[in-house]
Design an enzyme around this catalytic site. Sequence first.
Site, PDB file in Angstrom:
ATOM      1  N   VAL A 193       0.869  -1.099  -0.040  1.00 48.65           N
ATOM      2  CA  VAL A 193      -0.046  -0.167  -0.068  1.00 48.65           C
ATOM      3  C   VAL A 193       1.048   1.234   0.047  1.00 48.65           C
ATOM      4  CG1 VAL A 193      -1.676   1.150   1.480  1.00 48.65           C
ATOM      5  CG2 VAL A 193      -1.792  -1.202   1.075  1.00 48.65           C
ATOM      6  N   GLU A 194       1.893   1.280   0.799  1.00 41.77           N
ATOM      7  CA  GLU A 194       2.861   2.399   0.986  1.00 41.77           C
ATOM      8  C   GLU A 194       3.581   2.744  -0.267  1.00 41.77           C
ATOM      9  OE1 GLU A 194       3.278   4.623   3.165  1.00 41.77           O
ATOM     10  OE2 GLU A 194       2.059   4.175   4.943  1.00 41.77           O
ATOM     11  N   SER A 195       4.294   1.609  -0.722  1.00 42.86           N
ATOM     12  CA  SER A 195       5.190   2.070  -1.844  1.00 42.86           C
ATOM     13  C   SER A 195       5.032   0.997  -3.084  1.00 42.86           C
ATOM     14  CB  SER A 195       6.759   2.004  -1.301  1.00 42.86           C
ATOM     15  OG  SER A 195       6.653   0.778  -0.788  1.00 42.86           O
TER      16      SER A 195
END
Length: 565
Positions: free
Chosen positions: A162-164
């Site tokens: 989700v983050e990166s």
Amino acid sequence: MHRHPNPTRLTLIAALLPLVLAACATNKPQADNQEARAVAQQTVQAVEAAASAVPSPATPVARAATAPEEKLDVLLEDNLNPGEKVDLDAPKTHVDLWTRMRAGMAMPELDNDLVRKAEGWYSSRPDYVARMTGRGSLYLYHVVEEVQKRGMPMELALLPFVESAFRNDAQSSAKAVGMWQFMPATGRDFDLKQNIFRDDRRDVLASTKAALDYLQRLNKMFDGDWQLALAAYNWGQGNVSKAVARNQKAGLPIDYDSLRMPDETRYYLPKLQAVKNILMRPEAFGIELPAVANHPYFLSVNIDRDMDVARAAQLAELDEETFRQFNPSMNKPVILAASSGQLLLPYDNASTFVANLEKYRGPLASWTAWVVPRTMKPADAARQVGMNETGLREINRIPARMLVTKGSTLLVPRTAERDRDVSEHLADNASIGFAPDVPPMRRVTLKANKGDTVASVARRYRLGTTQLAQWNRVSTKATFKPGQQVVAYVREGQQLAAVEPSSATSKSSSRSTKSAKSATSGKVTKVASSAANKPAKGGAKTRSAKVAASEGKGARTVATKTALR
């Protein structure tokens, strides 16, 4: 990574077959995550039970005979479990990593329109998901191991998706970096070093440890609520705490769904839930996950000498791009032994690196660090270290029209005089500073008249109001006392003169340019203006002004042709 034939496999396959068939029966689109989790747990238990019933082979399988035996023993240790040898035939290696992750899911399920939206986004982009999971497969084992060792819910191992999208080189517009997207200050709080040589926010092992430390702190802060902890990871712990306090004061629930928060944070958990749903039931979304083995994909190899990135990649028989996938924290083309002290390499390439390093006899590093002895022009620094100015600027990222300040650390070529490895202190604390490359400034003092303000003095001498206020450490609306010395700075060779008002003004204003006393001698100095008879803008004329230069050399005449702004 290569596997070696082992008689345990037939036994394991026989034990797994009924469970695989059961998984196929239950993992239909309509099956929920709880059913998928139960099947995964049964699979893990069956594999471990079947494998433990088979005796270990009497003679261990020989591995990477080309590497020196004593170094290979150290090399085959697991990064995350020091002292333990990596065994590709251990019982747990026969469980697919995705299955192991499914068995560890423990967070409450979300089921709302935002989850459906995120599911639709991912499932409509199978190529993107394939790239994302392909990258993630390089690092997932190490993330899963850390999560499980801490007893944390396995959903957290999905957070880099989700983050990166599991990109170590990812950087947000807010300067968050790495697969866990650490902001600079938060990274420093969790001992992620950031200097000219490395940025640990991109380091696989260091950033994973820091992220899980941070999540554990947030979980404790929000009384064990992982959903609020994740909201704080995205939005900031202070913001979530304020939102919780606001709801408590209003007598409202304080769960994730009840808090008022930005759209990005509101969508954050649904995205994580969508990734989880795809992992639990990929066929329901038309997604095919890559096979991920349940053992380390890479190992750490200790180094005790500085080494060029290109040289390390060559010794590992990897192209430089692939090498950097495992060692993304390096900011420069050299790896400092005193700083990182280790390389991460795919299992087989680690053995190759050790063998090739033993045989290599050439120089390992062509770069070293040099501390600038005084503030210098880049051209002067380049001449001193034997480089061309363009090369020095590029490798050290020196902006145009800037000086390099004293004490800065520059990366420069190694020479016979500069052939030592970089010290630990310098490797961990190296920084670079810049100063504008402008002519030297000269301090002058002006005498304030009755009623003078920062604005009126600035207007009279065509100086910037804000700048004049800063020079005198007052606000832009300050008033000077009659006779007070007002400090200003001009460039060497530049002249300063007052501007005569275009119409009749107060007597105090007309007297403002008659005299100024020297800061050192106290003598009154006449100042000739070369523009005394030339009209200024708006019809104003410049005339002689009396100012003094406070340079310790007594009074001097200062004249101006052009006004300062």
